[in-house]
Design a protein around this motif. Structure first.
Motif, PDB file in Angstrom:
ATOM      1  N   ARG A   9      90.178  71.558 -50.331  1.00  0.00           N
ATOM      2  CA  ARG A   9      91.456  70.893 -50.069  1.00  0.00           C
ATOM      3  C   ARG A   9      92.310  71.724 -49.107  1.00  0.00           C
ATOM      4  N   MET A  10      92.351  73.031 -49.332  1.00  0.00           N
ATOM      5  CA  MET A  10      93.097  73.908 -48.423  1.00  0.00           C
ATOM      6  C   MET A  10      92.463  73.902 -47.037  1.00  0.00           C
ATOM      7  N   ALA A  11      91.135  73.921 -46.984  1.00  0.00           N
ATOM      8  CA  ALA A  11      90.434  73.908 -45.689  1.00  0.00           C
ATOM      9  C   ALA A  11      90.752  72.630 -44.920  1.00  0.00           C
ATOM     10  N   ALA A  12      90.844  71.517 -45.631  1.00  0.00           N
ATOM     11  CA  ALA A  12      91.160  70.248 -44.971  1.00  0.00           C
ATOM     12  C   ALA A  12      92.552  70.285 -44.344  1.00  0.00           C
ATOM     13  N   PHE A  13      93.468  71.039 -44.940  1.00  0.00           N
ATOM     14  CA  PHE A  13      94.813  71.174 -44.393  1.00  0.00           C
ATOM     15  C   PHE A  13      94.865  72.195 -43.253  1.00  0.00           C
ATOM     16  N   LEU A  14      94.223  73.337 -43.431  1.00  0.00           N
ATOM     17  CA  LEU A  14      94.327  74.454 -42.485  1.00  0.00           C
ATOM     18  C   LEU A  14      93.434  74.327 -41.258  1.00  0.00           C
ATOM     19  N   LEU A  15      92.324  73.633 -41.411  1.00  0.00           N
ATOM     20  CA  LEU A  15      91.336  73.547 -40.332  1.00  0.00           C
ATOM     21  C   LEU A  15      91.221  72.117 -39.833  1.00  0.00           C
ATOM     22  N   ARG A  16      91.149  71.967 -38.531  1.00  0.00           N
ATOM     23  CA  ARG A  16      90.944  70.641 -37.950  1.00  0.00           C
ATOM     24  C   ARG A  16      89.531  70.155 -38.273  1.00  0.00           C
ATOM     25  N   GLU A  17      89.358  68.867 -38.201  1.00  0.00           N
ATOM     26  CA  GLU A  17      88.061  68.273 -38.549  1.00  0.00           C
ATOM     27  C   GLU A  17      86.942  68.875 -37.702  1.00  0.00           C
ATOM     28  N   GLN A  18      87.178  69.047 -36.417  1.00  0.00           N
ATOM     29  CA  GLN A  18      86.158  69.615 -35.529  1.00  0.00           C
ATOM     30  C   GLN A  18      85.848  71.068 -35.904  1.00  0.00           C
ATOM     31  N   GLU A  19      86.851  71.835 -36.312  1.00  0.00           N
ATOM     32  CA  GLU A  19      86.626  73.216 -36.741  1.00  0.00           C
ATOM     33  C   GLU A  19      85.751  73.242 -37.994  1.00  0.00           C
ATOM     34  N   ARG A  20      86.053  72.355 -38.941  1.00  0.00           N
ATOM     35  CA  ARG A  20      85.247  72.293 -40.173  1.00  0.00           C
ATOM     36  C   ARG A  20      83.815  71.882 -39.860  1.00  0.00           C
ATOM     37  N   PHE A  63     105.670  78.349 -33.548  1.00  0.00           N
ATOM     38  CA  PHE A  63     104.562  77.527 -34.018  1.00  0.00           C
ATOM     39  C   PHE A  63     104.030  78.115 -35.309  1.00  0.00           C
ATOM     40  N   LEU A  64     103.217  77.342 -36.002  1.00  0.00           N
ATOM     41  CA  LEU A  64     102.633  77.754 -37.274  1.00  0.00           C
ATOM     42  C   LEU A  64     101.163  78.084 -37.061  1.00  0.00           C
ATOM     43  N   PHE A  65     100.659  79.053 -37.792  1.00  0.00           N
ATOM     44  CA  PHE A  65      99.315  79.567 -37.542  1.00  0.00           C
ATOM     45  C   PHE A  65      98.239  78.492 -37.612  1.00  0.00           C
ATOM     46  N   TRP A  66      98.391  77.508 -38.457  1.00  0.00           N
ATOM     47  CA  TRP A  66      97.325  76.509 -38.588  1.00  0.00           C
ATOM     48  C   TRP A  66      97.291  75.551 -37.403  1.00  0.00           C
ATOM     49  N   GLN A  67      98.275  75.621 -36.502  1.00  0.00           N
ATOM     50  CA  GLN A  67      98.258  74.786 -35.303  1.00  0.00           C
ATOM     51  C   GLN A  67      97.332  75.353 -34.227  1.00  0.00           C
ATOM     52  N   ILE A  68      96.858  76.556 -34.413  1.00  0.00           N
ATOM     53  CA  ILE A  68      95.929  77.177 -33.483  1.00  0.00           C
ATOM     54  C   ILE A  68      94.578  76.488 -33.596  1.00  0.00           C
ATOM     55  N   ASP A  69      93.942  76.239 -32.462  1.00  0.00           N
ATOM     56  CA  ASP A  69      92.598  75.649 -32.431  1.00  0.00           C
ATOM     57  C   ASP A  69      91.566  76.757 -32.340  1.00  0.00           C
ATOM     58  N   LEU A  70      90.511  76.640 -33.131  1.00  0.00           N
ATOM     59  CA  LEU A  70      89.392  77.576 -33.081  1.00  0.00           C
ATOM     60  C   LEU A  70      88.189  76.886 -32.468  1.00  0.00           C
ATOM     61  N   GLY A  71      87.482  77.594 -31.623  1.00  0.00           N
ATOM     62  CA  GLY A  71      86.268  77.070 -31.021  1.00  0.00           C
ATOM     63  C   GLY A  71      85.383  78.225 -30.597  1.00  0.00           C
ATOM     64  N   GLN A  72      84.246  77.883 -30.036  1.00  0.00           N
ATOM     65  CA  GLN A  72      83.323  78.909 -29.576  1.00  0.00           C
ATOM     66  C   GLN A  72      83.068  78.748 -28.091  1.00  0.00           C
ATOM     67  N   SER A  73      82.885  79.888 -27.441  1.00  0.00           N
ATOM     68  CA  SER A  73      82.533  79.922 -26.035  1.00  0.00           C
ATOM     69  C   SER A  73      81.493  81.021 -25.873  1.00  0.00           C
ATOM     70  N   ASP A  74      80.310  80.656 -25.436  1.00  0.00           N
ATOM     71  CA  ASP A  74      79.205  81.610 -25.281  1.00  0.00           C
ATOM     72  C   ASP A  74      78.960  82.388 -26.574  1.00  0.00           C
ATOM     73  N   GLY A  75      79.077  81.714 -27.712  1.00  0.00           N
ATOM     74  CA  GLY A  75      78.814  82.327 -29.011  1.00  0.00           C
ATOM     75  C   GLY A  75      79.961  83.133 -29.581  1.00  0.00           C
ATOM     76  N   ALA A  76      81.051  83.288 -28.818  1.00  0.00           N
ATOM     77  CA  ALA A  76      82.207  84.047 -29.298  1.00  0.00           C
ATOM     78  C   ALA A  76      83.252  83.090 -29.858  1.00  0.00           C
ATOM     79  N   LEU A  77      83.936  83.522 -30.904  1.00  0.00           N
ATOM     80  CA  LEU A  77      85.007  82.726 -31.494  1.00  0.00           C
ATOM     81  C   LEU A  77      86.281  82.940 -30.673  1.00  0.00           C
ATOM     82  N   ILE A  78      86.941  81.826 -30.309  1.00  0.00           N
ATOM     83  CA  ILE A  78      88.138  81.858 -29.475  1.00  0.00           C
ATOM     84  C   ILE A  78      89.223  81.041 -30.159  1.00  0.00           C
ATOM     85  N   ALA A  79      90.445  81.572 -30.168  1.00  0.00           N
ATOM     86  CA  ALA A  79      91.616  80.845 -30.667  1.00  0.00           C
ATOM     87  C   ALA A  79      92.433  80.392 -29.468  1.00  0.00           C
ATOM     88  N   THR A  80      92.908  79.139 -29.512  1.00  0.00           N
ATOM     89  CA  THR A  80      93.669  78.576 -28.404  1.00  0.00           C
ATOM     90  C   THR A  80      94.908  77.864 -28.925  1.00  0.00           C
TER      91      THR A  80
END
Length: 172
Positions: A85-96, A131-148
């Motif tokens: 439930r917390m993950a559903a709030f803190l993480l975007r669907e694509q991140e999950r 801004f609030l921390f959960w508004q940050i997007d997480l993704g990967q680029s060349d295998g590295a984790l990137i926050a945007t």
């Protein structure tokens, strides 16, 4: 990066002291002659000029990371598992979908720590506004984790153990 145990009774004063001990050790390891890290009015640690740093703590452990010459550093440690439930709030669907196991290699606690660390590193950029921390997007680029967030990005490094997730973000 340096660690310091939080002494009994593990309260806020002991956590603060452990964080400052870790910060002093991290400053020494980074080559700073200054070892004192005062607190700003908003509570953030004030590292010496030329040494970007960050502190995080749990009830039992404090960590500090210092990077000479970096613009900003963010560090976070998380001992608490994140519920679905917390993950559903803190993480975007694509991140999950892409970053969490079984497809990804991270736990929800890892990604929570990553967003917290990225927030600390990005919060110094005055053009981003509040801004609030959960508004940050997480993704990967060349295998590295990137926050945007709003076109700004910061790389992340995560270490995970059975009872603790640790994340560092460094803005150069």
């Amino acid at each position: 990066m340096e660690m310091s145990p939080v002494l009994a009774p593990h309260g806020p004063a002991e956590q603060f002291a452990a964080g400052r001990r870790a910060a002093a050790a991290a400053l020494a390891a980074a080559g700073s002659t200054e070892r004192t890290v005062p607190r700003a009015r908003d509570g953030r640690p004030l590292f010496p000029q030329g040494f970007a740093g960050s502190i995080s703590h749990t009830g039992r452990l404090a960590v500090a990371a210092v990077v000479p010459g970096a613009e900003a550093v963010g560090v976070d440690i998380e001992p608490t598992p994140i519920t679905p439930r917390m993950a559903a709030f803190l993480l975007r669907e694509q991140e999950r979908r892409l970053l969490l196991a079984p497809i990804g290699s991270y736990t929800a606690r890892d990604l929570f720590a990553a967003k917290e660390a990225a927030f600390k590193a990005m919060n110094c950029i005055r053009t981003l506004g509040e801004f609030l921390f959960w508004q940050i997007d997480l993704g990967q680029s060349d295998g590295a984790l990137i926050a945007t967030y709003r076109g700004e990005s910061v790389p992340l490094w995560i270490r995970s153990e059975a009872d603790l997730s640790f994340a560092v973000a460094i803005r150069r």
